[in-house]
Design a protein around this motif. Structure first.
Motif, PDB file in Angstrom:
ATOM      1  N   SER A 130       0.849  -1.205   0.000  1.00  0.00           N
ATOM      2  CA  SER A 130       0.000   0.000   0.000  1.00  0.00           C
ATOM      3  C   SER A 130       0.876   1.244   0.000  1.00  0.00           C
ATOM      4  N   HIS A 178       9.955  10.128  -3.660  1.00  0.00           N
ATOM      5  CA  HIS A 178      10.776  10.867  -4.625  1.00  0.00           C
ATOM      6  C   HIS A 178      12.017  10.059  -5.013  1.00  0.00           C
ATOM      7  N   LYS A 232       5.122   8.917  -9.790  1.00  0.00           N
ATOM      8  CA  LYS A 232       3.931   9.547 -10.385  1.00  0.00           C
ATOM      9  C   LYS A 232       3.423   8.745 -11.576  1.00  0.00           C
ATOM     10  N   ASP A 239      -4.243   4.564 -11.661  1.00  0.00           N
ATOM     11  CA  ASP A 239      -5.554   5.231 -11.826  1.00  0.00           C
ATOM     12  C   ASP A 239      -6.341   4.543 -12.939  1.00  0.00           C
ATOM     13  N   ARG A 242      -7.237   0.781 -12.161  1.00  0.00           N
ATOM     14  CA  ARG A 242      -8.377   0.588 -11.254  1.00  0.00           C
ATOM     15  C   ARG A 242      -9.695   0.500 -12.011  1.00  0.00           C
ATOM     16  N   ARG A 374      -9.167  11.838  -0.089  1.00  0.00           N
ATOM     17  CA  ARG A 374      -8.238  12.958  -0.335  1.00  0.00           C
ATOM     18  C   ARG A 374      -8.817  13.926  -1.360  1.00  0.00           C
TER      19      ARG A 374
END
Ligand code: COS
Length: 379
Positions: A130, A178, A232, A239, A242, A374
């Motif tokens: 996760s 990062h 990223k 994204d 999913r 979020r």
């Protein structure tokens, strides 16, 4: 959502293929844990493995809605086949389509779209699940090469992949997520090993294995995108991924629902089909309602992505709702079938086991709630 003629046609193609070629082998492959190599080759010929790949690289270049429809129809018959197609398209091909150089696309996409060799995605590690930013795999620059060391876990399609997109820390000083970069690692590179296939609860015919990288030297031009931007890129990839897991879950829920509905209409107890008892009718009503809600969320996430609008929150909602729905529906389907549902004679117990993966892979239900929350709090 109103489907166009092309979308209806591709859905029908996937439905026909799933019923003709996948249904007869799904139970056997679940039992043996064998990967469906022949069907994967055929799905490549039908274009299902190049759904997100542009036509100039041998793909169908289809919209995301068409892709989700294919995944849904295949998963309605077999979750393992659905997951194989989903992981290959969303996690393997998509990052190359979006971020690859022309040379990288020309080299890796055509064989992937044809199903000759799959593409896969290596993010997760023992300590980075996760908390995906906890990547420990490293890549060190050495002249015009990168040298990678580390291990990855739960990598889908890895034994059948020609290349795997891997995250590795390239700046050891950088904190958290990062300093991570993405690399395309051909699986025949010396030092690269795909370990033994996992023995899983469900999705048993889908290929899942750990990877080991020991001084894996790859040319510098196999860096994907910009150095240091890997986290990223992987978040963006997830994204989209999913949406495809939402489609897998939706398919599983539908497959179990169809089986339960047919059974409830035929099965006679106390002199009547059990569907005529309100206890069963209400279960079917709840199942159908949850499936419809999942479908709306999933297709809406597809529509947003197809229109080029932000879709990450909708994708997380679709994945959360569809995977929880798949658990609910497959559980109720077993209940309706009673003792028969608990045996391998019917597919619902397999679908129940397969559905569980959807609440875990590509971000657990808890991670989806974090992502959704979020977005809500940032407004
Ligand atoms: N798209 C683009 N960029 C994103 C992004 C996204 N979806 N999500 C996060 N980022 C960026 C952030 O903007 C941030 O950038 P800056 O550092 O420049 O500000 C950076 O990535 C770090 O983001 P954040 O601080 O939110 O990262 P966290 O470590 O808090 O992690 C979650 C966020 C939990 C959402 C993420 O780790 C996650 O999705 N975990 C689950 C991973 C997963 O699904 N694993 C299963 C893989 S199975 S193939």
């Amino acid at each position: 959502m109103q489907l166009n003629e092309n979308q209806k046609m591709i859905r029908q193609m996937a439905r026909d293929f799933a019923r003709a070629k996948i249904a007869p082998v799904a139970a056997k492959l679940d039992h043996s844990g064998e990967f469906p190599e022949a069907n994967v080759r055929e799905m490549g010929q039908l274009g299902f493995l190049g759904m997100v790949v542009p036509e100039q690289y041998g793909g169908l270049g289809g919209d995301i809605t068409s892709y989700a429809l294919v995944v849904e129809e295949i998963s309605a018959v077999c979750g393992s086949h659905g997951l194989t197609v989903a992981a290959h398209n969303s996690l393997g091909c998509w990052p190359l389509v979006e971020l690859g150089t022309e040379e990288q696309k020309q080299r890796f996409l055509p064989p992937a779209a044809a199903g000759e060799s799959l593409l896969s995605f290596g993010l997760t590690e023992a300590g980075a699940g996760s908390d995906a930013g906890g990547t420990r795999t490293t890549a060190v620059r050495d002249g015009d090469h990168w040298v990678l060391n580390g291990t990855k876990m739960w990598i889908t399609n890895s034994h059948y992949a020609g290349a795997i997109v891997i995250t590795a820390k390239t700046d050891p000083e950088a904190e958290g997520s990062h300093g991570i970069s993405a690399f395309i690692v051909p699986t025949d590179t010396p030092g690269f090993t795909v370990e033994k296939k996992e023995d899983k609860l469900g999705m048993r015919a889908s290929d899942t294995a750990p990877l080991t990288l020991e001084d894996v030297r790859i040319p510098a031009d196999l860096l994907l995108g910009e150095e240091g931007e890997g986290f990223k890129y992987f978040m963006m990839t997830l994204d989209g991924g999913r949406i495809s897991i939402a489609a897998v879950a939706l398919g599983l829920a539908e497959g179990a629902y169809r089986t339960a509905l047919a059974y409830a209409k035929e099965r006679v107890q106390f002199g009547k089909p059990i569907a005529s008892f309100q206890a069963v009718e209400f279960m079917l009503a709840d199942m159908a309602t949850q499936i419809q809600a999942s479908r709306q969320l999933t297709y809406e996430a597809c529509r947003l992505k197809d229109c080029g609008e932000p879709y990450a929150q909708m994708a997380a909602m679709a994945k959360l709702h569809s995977s929880e729905t798949a658990m609910f529906v497959t559980d109720k389907a077993i209940q309706i079938l009673g003792g028969y549902g608990y045996t391998r004679e019917y597919p619902v117990e397999r679908m129940y086991r397969d559905a569980k993966l959807c609440t875990i892979g590509e971000g657990t239900s808890e991670i989806q709630r974090m992502v959704i929350g979020r977005y809500e709090l940032s407004q």
